[in-house]
Design an enzyme around this catalytic site. Sequence first.
Site, mmCIF file in Angstrom:
data_model
loop_
_atom_site.group_PDB
_atom_site.id
_atom_site.type_symbol
_atom_site.label_atom_id
_atom_site.label_comp_id
_atom_site.label_asym_id
_atom_site.label_seq_id
_atom_site.Cartn_x
_atom_site.Cartn_y
_atom_site.Cartn_z
ATOM 1 N N SER A 127 -2.613 -4.709 6.952
ATOM 2 C CA SER A 127 -2.247 -4.726 5.535
ATOM 3 C C SER A 127 -1.505 -3.453 5.174
ATOM 4 O O SER A 127 -1.744 -2.386 5.764
ATOM 5 C CB SER A 127 -3.536 -4.815 4.707
ATOM 6 O OG SER A 127 -3.285 -4.502 3.365
ATOM 7 N N TYR A 152 -12.620 -2.260 2.438
ATOM 8 C CA TYR A 152 -11.778 -3.300 3.046
ATOM 9 C C TYR A 152 -10.589 -2.653 3.760
ATOM 10 O O TYR A 152 -10.293 -2.945 4.920
ATOM 11 C CB TYR A 152 -11.279 -4.292 1.976
ATOM 12 C CG TYR A 152 -10.025 -5.003 2.399
ATOM 13 C CD1 TYR A 152 -10.073 -6.015 3.354
ATOM 14 C CD2 TYR A 152 -8.772 -4.631 1.892
ATOM 15 C CE1 TYR A 152 -8.906 -6.633 3.782
ATOM 16 C CE2 TYR A 152 -7.618 -5.244 2.312
ATOM 17 C CZ TYR A 152 -7.685 -6.241 3.252
ATOM 18 O OH TYR A 152 -6.541 -6.840 3.686
ATOM 19 N N LYS A 156 -9.189 -2.229 7.982
ATOM 20 C CA LYS A 156 -7.861 -2.483 8.564
ATOM 21 C C LYS A 156 -7.374 -1.253 9.339
ATOM 22 O O LYS A 156 -6.817 -1.379 10.425
ATOM 23 C CB LYS A 156 -6.861 -2.876 7.470
ATOM 24 C CG LYS A 156 -7.172 -4.221 6.839
ATOM 25 C CD LYS A 156 -7.176 -5.346 7.870
ATOM 26 C CE LYS A 156 -7.629 -6.671 7.332
ATOM 27 N NZ LYS A 156 -7.814 -7.700 8.375
HETATM 28 N N1 UFG Z 1 -2.938 -7.008 -11.561
HETATM 29 C C1 UFG Z 1 -3.057 -7.116 -12.934
HETATM 30 N N2 UFG Z 1 -3.979 -7.985 -13.434
HETATM 31 C C2 UFG Z 1 -4.766 -8.764 -12.625
HETATM 32 C C3 UFG Z 1 -4.629 -8.650 -11.224
HETATM 33 C C4 UFG Z 1 -3.709 -7.751 -10.720
HETATM 34 O O1 UFG Z 1 -2.371 -6.416 -13.687
HETATM 35 O O2 UFG Z 1 -5.585 -9.511 -13.158
HETATM 36 C C5 UFG Z 1 -1.950 -6.080 -11.020
HETATM 37 C C6 UFG Z 1 -2.580 -4.985 -10.193
HETATM 38 O O3 UFG Z 1 -2.996 -3.920 -11.005
HETATM 39 C C7 UFG Z 1 -1.435 -4.634 -9.262
HETATM 40 C C8 UFG Z 1 -0.682 -5.952 -9.066
HETATM 41 O O4 UFG Z 1 -1.096 -6.778 -10.148
HETATM 42 O O5 UFG Z 1 -0.591 -3.734 -9.872
HETATM 43 C C9 UFG Z 1 -1.018 -6.655 -7.781
HETATM 44 O O6 UFG Z 1 -2.433 -6.750 -7.665
HETATM 45 P P1 UFG Z 1 -3.118 -7.650 -6.534
HETATM 46 O O7 UFG Z 1 -4.604 -7.484 -6.720
HETATM 47 O O8 UFG Z 1 -2.562 -9.014 -6.548
HETATM 48 O O9 UFG Z 1 -2.617 -6.979 -5.202
HETATM 49 P P2 UFG Z 1 -2.876 -5.512 -4.645
HETATM 50 O O10 UFG Z 1 -1.523 -4.973 -4.305
HETATM 51 O O11 UFG Z 1 -3.713 -4.686 -5.516
HETATM 52 O O12 UFG Z 1 -3.758 -5.838 -3.374
HETATM 53 C C10 UFG Z 1 -3.163 -6.382 -2.261
HETATM 54 C C11 UFG Z 1 -4.150 -7.212 -1.481
HETATM 55 C C12 UFG Z 1 -5.232 -6.344 -0.910
HETATM 56 C C13 UFG Z 1 -4.668 -5.161 -0.213
HETATM 57 C C14 UFG Z 1 -3.684 -4.434 -1.074
HETATM 58 C C15 UFG Z 1 -2.986 -3.353 -0.333
HETATM 59 O O13 UFG Z 1 -4.726 -8.188 -2.301
HETATM 60 O O14 UFG Z 1 -5.939 -7.115 0.010
HETATM 61 O O15 UFG Z 1 -2.686 -5.329 -1.506
HETATM 62 O O16 UFG Z 1 -2.326 -2.504 -1.194
HETATM 63 F F1 UFG Z 1 -5.646 -4.277 0.117
#
Ligand code: UFG
Length: 345
Positions: A127, A152, A156
């Site tokens: 990841s 998590y 990785k």
């Molecule tokens: N976000 C919102 N509201 C929500 C959900 C997410 O504003 O309800 C925002 C988050 O703050 C972030 C973006 O949308 O800025 C993406 O969030 P995600 O949770 O979809 O994805 P992430 O980049 O945080 O996480 C993903 C994977 C993880 C991994 C991570 C690595 O889901 O498994 O990338 O950076 F660890």
Amino acid sequence: MSKILVTGGSGYIGSHTIVALLEAGYEVVSIDDHSRSHDFIMDRIEQITGTEVVNHRINLVDRPALEAFFQREHHGITGVIHFAAFKAVGESSANPLLYFENNLVGQMNLMRCVEQYSIPHFVFSSSCTVYGNPESLPVTEHSPLLEPESPYGRTKVIGEAFLRDWVKVSATRVVALRYFNPVGAHPSALIGEFSRGIPENLLPYITQTAAGIRERLTIYGRDYPTRDGTCVRDYLHVCDVAQAHVAAIRHLGEHADAPSFDVFNLGSGVGQTVLEMVQAFEEVSGAPLAYSFGERRTGDVVAVYADNTKAREQLGWTTQYSLQDMLRTAWAWEQALSQSYNAHP
Ligand code: UFG
């Protein structure tokens, strides 16, 4: 015909990868304990491809069961693609030991069996979380690995480290694929991502809000140093991610001189803000989405997107699906889910 073992074959990326492998002419066998997935996914894969895939319901932590599987089934397996792992960032912070045991002990047991039966090729689900909050963008495979923001993420980083050390003495060659943000669903809307409970990830939250399951999306933070104040991520279609696994297996088979441990970024190379995702989704769905701004989410990185040059040049992989395709297929999948199952608590 090469036979590939896919662990986590009923999961989100695993199921799409099985479809891609079958379409590329590989034989596939799956291991999935269904602890985070559904047993009917293999039927869906058969509906899409016309090929039946056998899933063995085994938890990788159960070493005797895994060894018995390998003893029976190892004949002809030339590669393993290892997806089976837990991936909820929030859950991992609440229960680190669950993640360490499931993800790392499971991986260890699998590596033991791969070594015992001299299986030559291994592809690991990693990841972009291993890059933490990167200092310069886009991130290349040479960007430093920073302190992961969750247990998590640590599984990785450690999972990659296990493999890096192991290949020095093992006959197996390894490719680790560092996914950025996989989204979307198979165009058939027969397979896609199942979110357990309230989704942590952006896209399922958006589609569930549009479907009326959630009242409104909360956008975490509006004062980040980005073009519109919301976080930047590199979203790519899950079918493109699946194709990269086929390319990685092919690469391992065709390049015996390639490094025994190699990593590739899997991203589109383009960063999108959360607000841009919401606006693009509104265009695709044709309706406004209810959202409001909330506090920053702990552990969120400001911006991360990939330099995918290495995957393009060495794996011959490019993304085929546009942002609109990602959102359209995610929305079609959500609508199919709402019609077919009572999948959302
Ligand atoms: N976000 C919102 N509201 C929500 C959900 C997410 O504003 O309800 C925002 C988050 O703050 C972030 C973006 O949308 O800025 C993406 O969030 P995600 O949770 O979809 O994805 P992430 O980049 O945080 O996480 C993903 C994977 C993880 C991994 C991570 C690595 O889901 O498994 O990338 O950076 F660890």
